[in-house]
Design a protein around this motif. Structure first.
Motif, mmCIF file in Angstrom:
data_model
loop_
_atom_site.group_PDB
_atom_site.id
_atom_site.type_symbol
_atom_site.label_atom_id
_atom_site.label_comp_id
_atom_site.label_asym_id
_atom_site.label_seq_id
_atom_site.Cartn_x
_atom_site.Cartn_y
_atom_site.Cartn_z
ATOM 1 N N PHE A 1 0.899 -1.490 -0.101
ATOM 2 C CA PHE A 1 -0.232 0.082 -0.086
ATOM 3 C C PHE A 1 0.857 1.378 0.205
ATOM 4 O O PHE A 1 0.734 2.011 -0.466
ATOM 5 C CB PHE A 1 -0.823 0.416 1.099
ATOM 6 N N GLU A 2 1.947 1.324 0.431
ATOM 7 C CA GLU A 2 2.846 2.248 0.269
ATOM 8 C C GLU A 2 2.382 2.696 -0.882
ATOM 9 O O GLU A 2 2.823 4.576 -1.146
ATOM 10 C CB GLU A 2 4.490 1.528 0.666
ATOM 11 N N ARG A 3 2.524 2.044 -2.275
ATOM 12 C CA ARG A 3 2.389 2.660 -3.651
ATOM 13 C C ARG A 3 1.247 4.041 -3.539
ATOM 14 O O ARG A 3 1.560 4.266 -4.426
ATOM 15 C CB ARG A 3 2.524 1.708 -4.570
ATOM 16 N N LEU A 4 0.575 3.993 -2.286
ATOM 17 C CA LEU A 4 -0.616 4.674 -2.534
ATOM 18 C C LEU A 4 -0.436 6.143 -2.450
ATOM 19 O O LEU A 4 -0.948 6.966 -2.213
ATOM 20 C CB LEU A 4 -1.774 4.283 -1.811
ATOM 21 N N ALA A 5 0.545 6.393 -1.772
ATOM 22 C CA ALA A 5 1.328 7.773 -1.609
ATOM 23 C C ALA A 5 1.257 8.752 -2.586
ATOM 24 O O ALA A 5 1.513 8.221 -4.030
ATOM 25 C CB ALA A 5 3.196 7.313 -1.360
ATOM 26 N N GLY A 6 0.786 9.999 -2.448
ATOM 27 C CA GLY A 6 0.710 11.044 -3.776
ATOM 28 C C GLY A 6 -0.732 10.745 -3.837
ATOM 29 O O GLY A 6 -1.654 11.506 -5.100
ATOM 30 N N HIS A 7 -1.843 9.905 -3.657
ATOM 31 C CA HIS A 7 -3.192 9.201 -3.754
ATOM 32 C C HIS A 7 -4.013 10.327 -1.953
ATOM 33 O O HIS A 7 -3.003 9.325 -1.241
ATOM 34 C CB HIS A 7 -3.638 8.837 -4.530
ATOM 35 N N PRO A 8 -4.702 11.462 -1.781
ATOM 36 C CA PRO A 8 -5.068 11.014 -1.056
ATOM 37 C C PRO A 8 -6.953 9.608 -1.066
ATOM 38 O O PRO A 8 -6.723 9.023 -1.936
ATOM 39 C CB PRO A 8 -6.502 12.098 -1.242
ATOM 40 N N VAL A 9 -6.346 9.570 -0.180
ATOM 41 C CA VAL A 9 -7.192 8.074 0.630
ATOM 42 C C VAL A 9 -7.505 8.156 1.766
ATOM 43 O O VAL A 9 -7.838 8.385 2.328
ATOM 44 C CB VAL A 9 -6.094 6.734 1.096
ATOM 45 N N VAL A 10 -8.903 7.244 0.914
ATOM 46 C CA VAL A 10 -10.288 6.943 1.916
ATOM 47 C C VAL A 10 -10.180 5.431 2.763
ATOM 48 O O VAL A 10 -10.447 5.050 1.549
ATOM 49 C CB VAL A 10 -11.646 8.289 1.856
#
Ligand SMILES: [Zn+2]
Lengths: 437, 252
Positions: free
Chosen positions: A374-383
């Motif tokens: 999930f580290e790869r979601l850095a840069g996306h606002p996440v809910v």
């Protein structure tokens, strides 16, 4: 390796008339299916169940005379099945009202009802089609293949999925290999880069291999033939004990300046112009083109037929809402997430709503969230949402991802402006799809 | 100097998300201002003997047999365990460190002999599901929670102590007496459990106990910003420190 299977069957043949008992079973099943659908159920399995009660051999009788393609694996079954049906000339307009039925002259199980009752129902709903393309749950391949005498068996990939329910992935892959070995007349089309998948494909005398870059090697540490250690170097893999190694691909995804294309035997190369996003779908398309070519469709024709496919059972579908759009994505295990993360990497860092449940159909255990980078979601606002939002939130905290919690995934997308991706595991995805579509 | 969390053979002992235990340990040090990293031991890598905490995960039968053969000759691992390096061993990892285990097909495999337990195949269905357990380990006072999924039955010898006692329908080691896990090795440095989840993500106090054994008293934990308040609360340390007797035994 031969590129023409001497035992390959051409499409066609004569569909035999059903025996009396089977005709009764079929008639009863159709009336029950119709009843279920009129009362609002999707009716994708009940007809098959009724028919099988009345005639235990009905699946085989309904398949007789048709050219049957069976598609199995952990991820991508539904999408690849839809692509193959389309590449073979099915008209691809999904009949979401019934969920099953003929795509032109192709019978297929659109709603992912992939156990024997669902496959029986799909054949009941499409009488007289010469072709049947069916996705099959990994655990039922042996049973369905024994009944339907498939012309082609497609093996996509094998990775951990619902370990608490389905069982150990190596056991699943071994049983699939047994089914392959039991059907020497079937042409096997298998993924060369996946160690367990290759192990199952090698049980066939002359499999066709599909190859492509893939970022998931997590269940590939142990040799399927001798239990020795398997090591990876880029795409290549080798067993240190018995020397088993990645077979050379007959069909491969390749990229050049013009974009992605599929390269096949005898110098065939066709460009891919897909509406479906992401690398996983390019690979699914390579399978579809390989299978269609095997059954006599020109590769360029098959590739052209895939262009218009925009969504499969709601997957990849983009819906418009006030203030923006929501794209629906399914990821139910680490390998599926690896594909979704590849897809998200290709676009801008738009907001992502992640929803995870752990009902029976999802698997009760959520430990697998720790095998997703999930580290790869850095840069996306996440809910974060879904019934296991609390565990998912802890996972994302350890991945260093700021995020917020929402009670409801679909409501969370409505709070967002512009395009947003909603990624759910099995029931979370279907809950959202039902509300949004 | 950076603290080193040694993760052993995740390619073969990584089936159930247990690699997350190493990530949890490293993050909980960093959140305390202590530099830390996960040293992953791949199939062809030597096991370092100077790690601060060692972590082994679960795996399927064939993978477990490969792992034990690979680790049997490892001088680095043996030296680390002989000096009492804090070690967490989950499921197959627990069985590997024991005296011996028998896999489902009846093959008897000698273990590494670092923990006084032996594992045999269980009768009937695998034990699968969420479990809670009362801890029996000095320094732990919160309920342990986890997800168990195994077929083996693990019996403790005289030199191993239970980690916890399961509640409700939990099976624990499968011996029918509610005992879960095993604690043993030099000074009780090895903590073995059947709990997945991963166990340290679901039980931060156990993570902090292992870290305290390795590094002594820890600075307070600063939860990163931008998290939901309920999550920040779950991550906050609830471990109240080792009592004096355990601290002496652990050499901390
Ligand atoms: Zn081998």
């Amino acid at each position: 390796m031969p590129t023409v299977n001497p035992s390959a069957r051409t499409i066609g043949g004569v569909i035999p008339r059903l025996p009396a008992r089977a005709r009764l079973a079929v008639a009863a099943a159709r009336s029950v299916s119709g009843l279920a659908r009129r009362t609002g159920r999707n009716g994708s399995v009940i007809g098959g169940r009724v028919a099988t009660v009345l005639d235990r051999r009905v699946l085989g009788r309904l398949a007789a005379g048709r050219t049957v393609v069976l598609v199995t694996g952990t991820n991508g079954k539904t999408t690849t099945t839809s692509m193959i049906a389309r590449a073979l000339g099915g008209d691809a307009a999904e009949r979401s009202s019934t969920g099953t039925g003929g795509d032109g002259d192709v019978a297929t199980n659109h709603l992912g009802a992939n156990m024997p009752d669902g496959i029986t129902t799909a054949l009941l709903d499409a009488p007289g089609t010469r072709l049947a393309v069916m996705e099959v749950d990994e655990s039922y391949l042996g049973e369905v293949a024994a009944a339907t005498d498939p012309a082609v068996i497609v093996l996509l990939n094998f990775s951990r999925d619902q370990l608490d329910r389905v069982g150990e992935v190596r056991t699943v892959a071994r049983r699939v290999g047994d089914a392959v070995a039991a059907h020497p007349r079937a042409r096997v089309v298998a993924f060369a880069d996946d160690v367990l998948c290759a192990g199952a494909g090698l049980r066939s005398a002359s499999p066709l291999w599909v190859s492509s870059p893939s970022s998931w090697t997590g269940d590939a540490g142990v040799c399927p033939r001798c239990d020795g250690p398997v090591t990876h170097a880029g795409l290549r893999w080798t067993c240190g004990s018995c020397g088993l190694e990645r077979p050379p691909g007959n069909w491969a995804l390749v990229r050049d300046d013009a974009g992605w294309s599929v390269r096949g035997p005898d110098g065939v190369e066709v460009p891919l112009e897909l509406a479906l996003p992401g690398h996983a779908n390019r690979l699914n398309a390579a399978f579809a083109i390989a299978v269609a070519t095997e059954l006599g469709v020109a590769p360029a024709v098959a590739a052209a037929r895939l262009r218009g496919l925009e969504q499969v059972g709601g997957r990849y579908r983009t819906v418009t809402r006030p203030g923006g759009t929501t794209r629906l994505l399914l990821a139910k295990n680490p390998a599926g997430w690896a594909q979704v993360l590849d897809l998200l990497d290709e676009g801008p860092g738009r907001p992502v709503v992640v929803a995870v449940n752990s009902r029976e159909a999802d698997g009760r255990d959520v430990s697998w969230l720790w095998d997703v980078p999930f580290e790869r979601l850095a840069g996306h606002p996440v809910v974060v949402a879904g019934e296991r939002a609390a565990e998912l939130s802890v996972r994302l905290a350890y991945a260093g991802l700021p995020h917020r919690l929402a009670d409801d995934a679909v409501a969370a997308t409505r709070d967002t402006v512009g395009p947003v991706d909603l990624v759910g595991n099995y029931t979370a995805f279907h809950d959202a799809a039902r509300v949004l579509t | 100097m950076s603290a080193r969390i040694v993760l052993l053979l995740p390619e073969v002992l990584g089936t159930y998300g247990d690699a997350g235990n190493a990530a949890v340990l490293a993050a909980r040090l960093r959140w305390r201002g202590i530099d830390a990293h996960v040293h992953t031991v791949g199939w062809d890598d030597a096991v370092p003997e100077g790690g601060d905490v060692y972590v082994l995960g679960g795996g399927e039968d064939a993978a477990q047999m490969l792992a034990v053969e690979r680790l049997r000759g490892s001088a680095g691992l043996r030296r680390a365990l002989d000096r009492g390096a804090p070690t967490l061993a989950v499921c197959a990892g627990l069985q590997i460190l024991g005296r011996a285990f028998t896999v489902a097909d009846g093959t008897w495999v000698p273990g590494l002999g670092m923990l006084d337990v032996e594992t045999t195949p269980g009768r009937g269905a695998r034990r699968i599901g969420d479990v809670t357990a009362d801890p029996l380990l000095d320094g732990l006072d919160e309920l342990l929670v986890g997800f168990e999924n195994h077929g083996g039955v693990t019996t403790l010898g005289a030199d191993a102590a239970p980690l916890a006692r399961v509640r409700g329908a939990g099976a624990g080691n499968g011996t029918g007496d509610r005992i879960e896990g095993a604690v043993g090795g030099r000074g009780g440095s090895i903590v073995g459990t059947y709990f997945h989840g991963p166990v340290l993500a679901r039980n931060p106090a156990l993570a902090d106990l292992l870290l305290t054994r390795a590094l002594g008293t820890l600075p307070p934990l600063e939860v990163p910003e931008g998290l939901p308040s309920s999550t920040a609360r779950r991550l906050g340390a609830r471990f109240r420190g080792l009592n004096a007797a355990v601290r002496r035994r652990a050499g901390a």
